[in-house]
Structure formats: structure tokens, C-alpha cells
Design a protein around this motif. Structure first.
Motif, PDB file in Angstrom:
ATOM      1  N   CYS A 127       0.845  -1.198   0.000  1.00 14.39           N
ATOM      2  CA  CYS A 127       0.000   0.000   0.000  1.00 14.39           C
ATOM      3  C   CYS A 127       0.881   1.249   0.000  1.00 14.39           C
ATOM      4  O   CYS A 127       1.995   1.234   0.518  1.00 14.39           O
ATOM      5  N   ASN A 128       0.345   2.320  -0.582  1.00 17.28           N
ATOM      6  CA  ASN A 128       1.086   3.579  -0.644  1.00 17.28           C
ATOM      7  C   ASN A 128       0.751   4.512   0.515  1.00 17.28           C
ATOM      8  O   ASN A 128       1.269   5.626   0.583  1.00 17.28           O
ATOM      9  N   LEU A 129      -0.149   4.080   1.422  1.00 15.34           N
ATOM     10  CA  LEU A 129      -0.493   4.867   2.602  1.00 15.34           C
ATOM     11  C   LEU A 129      -0.142   4.088   3.869  1.00 15.34           C
ATOM     12  O   LEU A 129       0.186   2.897   3.800  1.00 15.34           O
ATOM     13  N   MET A 130      -0.241   4.757   5.014  1.00 18.07           N
ATOM     14  CA  MET A 130       0.055   4.119   6.309  1.00 18.07           C
ATOM     15  C   MET A 130      -1.070   4.457   7.290  1.00 18.07           C
ATOM     16  O   MET A 130      -0.892   5.253   8.215  1.00 18.07           O
ATOM     17  N   CYS A 131      -2.215   3.858   7.090  1.00 17.42           N
ATOM     18  CA  CYS A 131      -3.415   4.230   7.853  1.00 17.42           C
ATOM     19  C   CYS A 131      -3.368   3.719   9.295  1.00 17.42           C
ATOM     20  O   CYS A 131      -2.899   2.606   9.561  1.00 17.42           O
ATOM     21  N   LYS A 132      -3.891   4.549  10.199  1.00 22.76           N
ATOM     22  CA  LYS A 132      -3.853   4.217  11.621  1.00 22.76           C
ATOM     23  C   LYS A 132      -4.691   2.993  11.973  1.00 22.76           C
ATOM     24  O   LYS A 132      -4.427   2.319  12.967  1.00 22.76           O
ATOM     25  N   HIS A 133      -5.721   2.710  11.163  1.00 18.74           N
ATOM     26  CA  HIS A 133      -6.654   1.645  11.509  1.00 18.74           C
ATOM     27  C   HIS A 133      -6.510   0.433  10.595  1.00 18.74           C
ATOM     28  O   HIS A 133      -7.388  -0.424  10.558  1.00 18.74           O
ATOM     29  N   LEU A 202      -4.705   6.437  -6.442  1.00 20.13           N
ATOM     30  CA  LEU A 202      -4.075   6.022  -7.692  1.00 20.13           C
ATOM     31  C   LEU A 202      -5.055   5.997  -8.860  1.00 20.13           C
ATOM     32  O   LEU A 202      -4.670   5.615  -9.980  1.00 20.13           O
ATOM     33  N   ILE A 203      -6.303   6.393  -8.620  1.00 21.95           N
ATOM     34  CA  ILE A 203      -7.326   6.298  -9.670  1.00 21.95           C
ATOM     35  C   ILE A 203      -7.347   7.573 -10.501  1.00 21.95           C
ATOM     36  O   ILE A 203      -8.082   8.526 -10.231  1.00 21.95           O
ATOM     37  N   THR A 204      -6.510   7.579 -11.497  1.00 18.74           N
ATOM     38  CA  THR A 204      -6.527   8.662 -12.484  1.00 18.74           C
ATOM     39  C   THR A 204      -7.688   8.417 -13.453  1.00 18.74           C
ATOM     40  O   THR A 204      -8.385   7.391 -13.361  1.00 18.74           O
ATOM     41  N   LYS A 205      -7.899   9.333 -14.393  1.00 17.53           N
ATOM     42  CA  LYS A 205      -8.951   9.142 -15.402  1.00 17.53           C
ATOM     43  C   LYS A 205      -8.705   7.860 -16.195  1.00 17.53           C
ATOM     44  O   LYS A 205      -9.638   7.111 -16.492  1.00 17.53           O
ATOM     45  N   ARG A 243      -6.146  13.745  -3.503  1.00 18.97           N
ATOM     46  CA  ARG A 243      -5.992  12.682  -4.498  1.00 18.97           C
ATOM     47  C   ARG A 243      -7.143  11.685  -4.428  1.00 18.97           C
ATOM     48  O   ARG A 243      -7.607  11.185  -5.457  1.00 18.97           O
ATOM     49  N   THR A 244      -7.623  11.416  -3.212  1.00 26.14           N
ATOM     50  CA  THR A 244      -8.748  10.496  -3.053  1.00 26.14           C
ATOM     51  C   THR A 244     -10.027  11.090  -3.634  1.00 26.14           C
ATOM     52  O   THR A 244     -10.783  10.409  -4.340  1.00 26.14           O
ATOM     53  N   VAL A 245     -10.284  12.349  -3.342  1.00 27.50           N
ATOM     54  CA  VAL A 245     -11.473  13.018  -3.882  1.00 27.50           C
ATOM     55  C   VAL A 245     -11.440  13.019  -5.405  1.00 27.50           C
ATOM     56  O   VAL A 245     -12.458  12.767  -6.072  1.00 27.50           O
ATOM     57  N   GLU A 246     -10.264  13.276  -5.959  1.00 28.26           N
ATOM     58  CA  GLU A 246     -10.142  13.259  -7.420  1.00 28.26           C
ATOM     59  C   GLU A 246     -10.383  11.854  -7.967  1.00 28.26           C
ATOM     60  O   GLU A 246     -11.013  11.669  -9.012  1.00 28.26           O
ATOM     61  N   GLY A 247      -9.904  10.849  -7.232  1.00 30.40           N
ATOM     62  CA  GLY A 247     -10.144   9.463  -7.624  1.00 30.40           C
ATOM     63  C   GLY A 247     -11.626   9.125  -7.639  1.00 30.40           C
ATOM     64  O   GLY A 247     -12.121   8.436  -8.540  1.00 30.40           O
ATOM     65  N   ILE A 248     -12.354   9.608  -6.632  1.00 30.06           N
ATOM     66  CA  ILE A 248     -13.803   9.385  -6.577  1.00 30.06           C
ATOM     67  C   ILE A 248     -14.478  10.020  -7.784  1.00 30.06           C
ATOM     68  O   ILE A 248     -15.323   9.403  -8.456  1.00 30.06           O
ATOM     69  N   ARG A 249     -14.101  11.262  -8.078  1.00 31.20           N
ATOM     70  CA  ARG A 249     -14.696  11.962  -9.230  1.00 31.20           C
ATOM     71  C   ARG A 249     -14.418  11.205 -10.539  1.00 31.20           C
ATOM     72  O   ARG A 249     -15.291  11.102 -11.406  1.00 31.20           O
ATOM     73  N   ASN A 250     -13.231  10.676 -10.668  1.00 31.38           N
ATOM     74  CA  ASN A 250     -12.877   9.961 -11.890  1.00 31.38           C
ATOM     75  C   ASN A 250     -13.713   8.692 -12.067  1.00 31.38           C
ATOM     76  O   ASN A 250     -14.135   8.363 -13.176  1.00 31.38           O
ATOM     77  N   VAL A 251     -13.940   7.981 -10.974  1.00 34.30           N
ATOM     78  CA  VAL A 251     -14.739   6.759 -11.048  1.00 34.30           C
ATOM     79  C   VAL A 251     -16.193   7.087 -11.373  1.00 34.30           C
ATOM     80  O   VAL A 251     -16.836   6.417 -12.187  1.00 34.30           O
ATOM     81  N   VAL A 252     -16.719   8.135 -10.732  1.00 46.03           N
ATOM     82  CA  VAL A 252     -18.096   8.551 -11.000  1.00 46.03           C
ATOM     83  C   VAL A 252     -18.269   8.908 -12.475  1.00 46.03           C
ATOM     84  O   VAL A 252     -19.272   8.540 -13.104  1.00 46.03           O
ATOM     85  N   LYS A 253     -17.290   9.595 -13.048  1.00 46.39           N
ATOM     86  CA  LYS A 253     -17.378  10.061 -14.442  1.00 46.39           C
ATOM     87  C   LYS A 253     -17.503   8.917 -15.430  1.00 46.39           C
ATOM     88  O   LYS A 253     -18.160   9.058 -16.470  1.00 46.39           O
TER      89      LYS A 253
END
Length: 474
Positions: A127-133, A202-205, A243-253
Motif C-alpha cells: 500500500c502507498n499509505l500508512m493508515c492508523k486503523h 491512484l485512480i486517475t482518469k 488525491r482520493t477526492v479526485e479518484g472518486i470523481r474519476n470513477v463517478v465520471k
């Protein structure tokens, strides 16, 4: 628990299933005539998307058609709708799974299936993140014992033979694994309903378009707060929120359904309701509030107490009912307590399990059939090395797909058999009137008591256990 006629009462859907299918002769006939794949073929013939190859297949399809259309007529469902609904292969897989499950087990409360509807596949620990949970303790690089490409394709074949209808690729971050695209495409060819659980960064267009092209129908993307700084702090990487918000928008599109996932903790419990407006503005189809389970990197001090969880889930449920008539957003939770709250309030839409919502008028018909917590019954998980677990949040090795075989594990493992029997629950959950609708979170029971059948200390009806635990230093 097997249902008697008296217990079924007015639960129309379950009553019709019992009337037509839950008797010794019919169940024996189903087992004699069909296995999972043969039944999928008969449903394909019924829906008009497949052709019979022999006289036997034609006769079996006609017999199945007669039975299902009689049930649908009793329920007021049009014949054409039945045929149309069965055209997608994953729905035929699911239907065959239910029918064979009833043939093997009868109508039970909650229902025990032939195979899990859903397998959550933790595809990689990378994973590219280090989430607390993080429940899997994800790391920047894949672990050495992760399955090879050939082994991953074999897992898909095993799940197909077993009758699994849906695969959710999770992790770690599945998009970081070099084999993801080839395995997803192969699973799509096999007819699975495919989804992905991702952090979205990581979800680009181009990635969103490729997800659609390989058959991913649903993306569950994690967002822990409507506030960028808080989300980034939780995820361990600056800039993750944007980056996550942009990823969400890309998937919705690109037209893939999107669920925004937030894990409720002490850190963000006051932000959860505010996520409703953000989810709507981003065009998400669902907001899923994950029940925090103290496992992996998730520490006990992050957990909500029973009263905080109850207040949060009730407010979520009321918010959902408030917006349901003028908004397409579903507000769900992985906490089985949410189904109990829905039954207590019982107005508008309700959620008898975390991946589906129904109108409250149907609640009595279906809630005890689906049965809240589905760990080891409706779904299970596969780890990056092939180990099978009852749930991603319950790190108990049941076996390994490469050594023991998925079907063998699902059918024969004693812990899975125990999890499917709600009459074996202990403590407060054992005597709760909602045990067949909710059942408590078995992963939380295991985290706190090292016993998956212990009471779930996160429920207000089990607050005495929480008080004992907190006095003990948890």
C-alpha cells in the motif's frame, strides 16, 4: 436454526420458498438433478442467454422454470422480470447458490448458503499509505509469500466452481499489484460481480476507464473525514485527501457505482454525519460507515463505546430516512447493530445487512433470512498468501486455498459451522431478541475476548461487558 411453519408466519418471500422448496422430496430432487454449475446453466437457459446442449439440460431447465415462475406468480413478480433479472451471470450464480443452499440446509434463520455470496480478497499487503486503523498492517512493498499470477488465476477458478457470485479486491491497495488487471479481467470473463476497495489515490482518469473496461462494477473508496488535514493525518500521507477526492470523481465520471467508506473512530465520530453532504456532492451512490474493529494497526483506544456507537448509528439511520425520498444516496453500515436499529425505528429504507437496503415494508420478510453479520456465512476473506479467514477483521486461519482447497474449507471447517449457528452465541448476544437479525459483530467479539462466539461489547445491550473491559484497562 431451522424455521418451523409457525416461525415463518407472514414472511412472504421466505414462506413461498419454504412452501415450494423446503421439503425432503424437493430438496432431494434438487440435489440429485443439479450441482452448482448445472443449476447456473439451467438458469441461463431460463433467462434466454444460453442454449441447452442436450435433452437432459432442456428438461431440467423446464422443471426449474415451472418452479421459479410459480413462486414469482405468488409474489406478484412478472415473468419477464424474472428472466431479465437472471441475464447477468453473477445473478445466476447467486440464485443457484441460494437454491442449492436451501436444498442442502433447508430454510434456516439466518440462511446458510451453499457458498459465500462474496469473497473479499486481500490481493496484496502492499500500500502507498500508512493508515492508523489498517487491519492488514499494509506495508510499502508486497510480502514475499504472496500468491503468484498462476496461483491467483487458480483461486478465481476455485471460487467459480464453488458458486461464489462476487469478488471484492481489497488489500493493501490492490491497484499497486502488478497482477491485478489480468486477474480482474479473467474473473470478469468468469461472470463474477467485481468490486474494488481502494484508497482512491491512484485512480486517475485512465485508471478509472480501465477499471470499467475489465468489468469492475463498484468501487468502495475510503475517506475518513470531510476535512483534508484530519483525513491525511489518519492516512499518514500529506495530500491524500485531494488525491482520493479526485479518484472518486474519476470513477463517478466513467459510470462505475461508488461507495464512500468511512471507519468510525474516536478521531472522526463527529465528522461522520457531515460526510453525507460530501458524498452527495461527489455523486456517490453509497456512504458506508465501517464498524471499527481493533485488529492489525487499529488500536483499542480508537474504538467507540456502546453509547457513542448507538447515537452515531441512530443519527445515521434517521438522516438516511430524511433524505431517502429526494436523494439516491444509501447510508449503510457494516455494524450488525444497524439492522437492529432499523427494526426498532422501522420507517423508510432499512439495511438488514451492510451490502443491501430494502423498504421497511419488506423487513419482516427478509431480515432474518439475511441475518446481519455474515462472517463465515454470507462472505469470507482470502489473504495475499491464500489463507482463508471468516472475515478480513477476524485473523483466524481456516486453511489455505492452495493446500486445502476453497470448497473443502468452506464446507468442512468447524469454526465456520459454528459461526453459522446463532444458537451457539454466548453472553448477551445469545439471549437477544435480535440475534437472528443482527448477531453482533463476530470480529469484534474475537478482538476483545479471543472467542468469535462471545458477546459483541460494542452494543448497548452488552454495555455490561464493555464496562468490565474498560475497567480492566482496555
Amino acid at each position: 436454526m431451522h424455521l418451523s411453519d409457525e416461525e415463518i408466519g407472514s414472511k412472504t418471500i421466505v414462506k413461498q420458498l419454504k412452501m415450494f422448496m423446503d421439503n425432503r422430496i424437493v430438496r432431494s430432487m434438487i440435489k440429485a438433478l443439479w450441482d452448482q454449475k448445472e443449476l447456473e446453466k439451467s438458469l441461463g437457459i431460463l433467462s434466454g442467454v444460453e442454449k441447452p446442449n442436450c435433452f437432459s439440460e432442456r428438461v431440467k431447465a423446464k422443471l426449474l422454470e415451472w418452479t421459479l415462475l410459480r413462486i414469482s406468480k405468488k409474489l406478484g413478480i412478472e415473468e419477464d422480470k424474472i428472466r431479465t433479472r437472471l441475464k447477468p451471470k453473477y445473478l445466476r450464480k447467486g440464485m443457484a447458490n441460494v437454491i442449492i443452499g436451501i436444498a442442502e440446509n433447508g430454510i434456516t434463520m439466518p440462511q446458510v448458503l451453499h457458498a459465500p455470496f462474496l469473497v473479499v480478497w486481500d490481493f496484496t499487503k502492499q500500500c502507498n499509505l500508512m493508515c492508523k486503523h489498517c487491519y492488514i498492517n499494509a506495508v510499502p512493498h508486497p510480502s514475499e509469500d504472496e500468491l503468484s499470477l498462476e496461483e491467483k488465476l487458480d483461486v478465481v477458478d476455485q471460487l467459480d466452481r464453488a458458486g461464489v457470485a462476487a469478488i471484492a479486491f481489497s488489500g493493501g491497495e490492490p491497484l499497486m499489484n502488478k497482477d491485478f488487471w489480468e486477474v480482474a479481467e479473467y474473473a470478469n470473463e468468469k461472470g463474477f460481480f467485481l468490486s474494488i476497495a481502494s484508497n482512491g489515490t491512484l485512480i486517475t482518469k485512465e485508471v478509472a476507464e480501465r477499471l470499467k473496461s475489465v468489468g469492475v462494477r463498484y468501487a468502495e473508496i475510503s475517506l475518513d473525514s470531510p476535512y483534508a488535514e484530519k483525513h491525511d493525518s489518519f492516512r499518514g500521507i500529506p495530500g491524500a485527501f485531494n488525491r482520493t477526492v479526485e479518484g472518486i470523481r474519476n470513477v463517478v465520471k466513467v459510470g462505475i457505482d461508488v461507495g464512500i467508506a468511512i471507519t468510525s473512530t474516536k478521531i472522526n465520530k463527529d465528522d461522520v454525519l457531515k460526510m453525507v453532504d460530501l458524498s452527495r456532492s461527489l455523486g456517490a451512490n453509497k456512504l458506508i460507515v465501517f464498524n471499527f474493529v481493533p485488529t492489525g494497526r487499529g488500536e483499542f483506544h480508537l474504538d467507540l463505546n456502546p453509547w457513542e456507537r448507538e447515537e452515531l448509528l441512530r443519527n445515521l439511520f434517521l438522516k438516511w430516512n430524511e433524505i431517502s425520498n429526494n436523494c439516491g444516496l444509501e447510508i449503510l453500515s457494516t455494524s450488525p447493530t444497524y439492522s437492529r436499529i432499523g427494526m426498532e425505528i422501522s420507517s423508510g429504507p432499512v439495511s438488514p445487512t451492510h451490502f443491501v437496503s430494502i423498504d421497511s415494508k419488506e423487513l419482516e420478510q427478509i431480515a432474518e433470512f439475511l441475518g446481519g453479520c455474515g462472517a463465515g456465512r454470507l462472505y469470507c476473506s482470502i489473504e495475499p498468501n491464500g489463507d482463508v479467514q471468516p472475515c478480513v477483521f477476524m485473523p483466524i486461519k481456516l486453511g489455505n486455498v492452495l493446500i486445502d482447497g476453497f470448497e473443502n474449507i468452506w464446507k468442512k471447517n468447524n469454526l465456520l459451522k459454528t459461526l453459522r449457528n446463532r444458537d451457539l452465541l454466548k453472553g448477551g448476544c445469545s439471549s437477544c431478541r435480535y440475534k437472528y437479525v443482527c448477531g453482533g459483530c463476530r470480529a469484534r467479539a474475537y478482538s476483545y475476548f479471543r472467542d468469535p462466539m462471545a458477546p459483541d461489547p460494542g452494543c448497548i445491550y452488552n454495555s455490561e461487558y464493555w464496562e468490565k473491559l474498560t475497567k480492566g484497562g482496555k
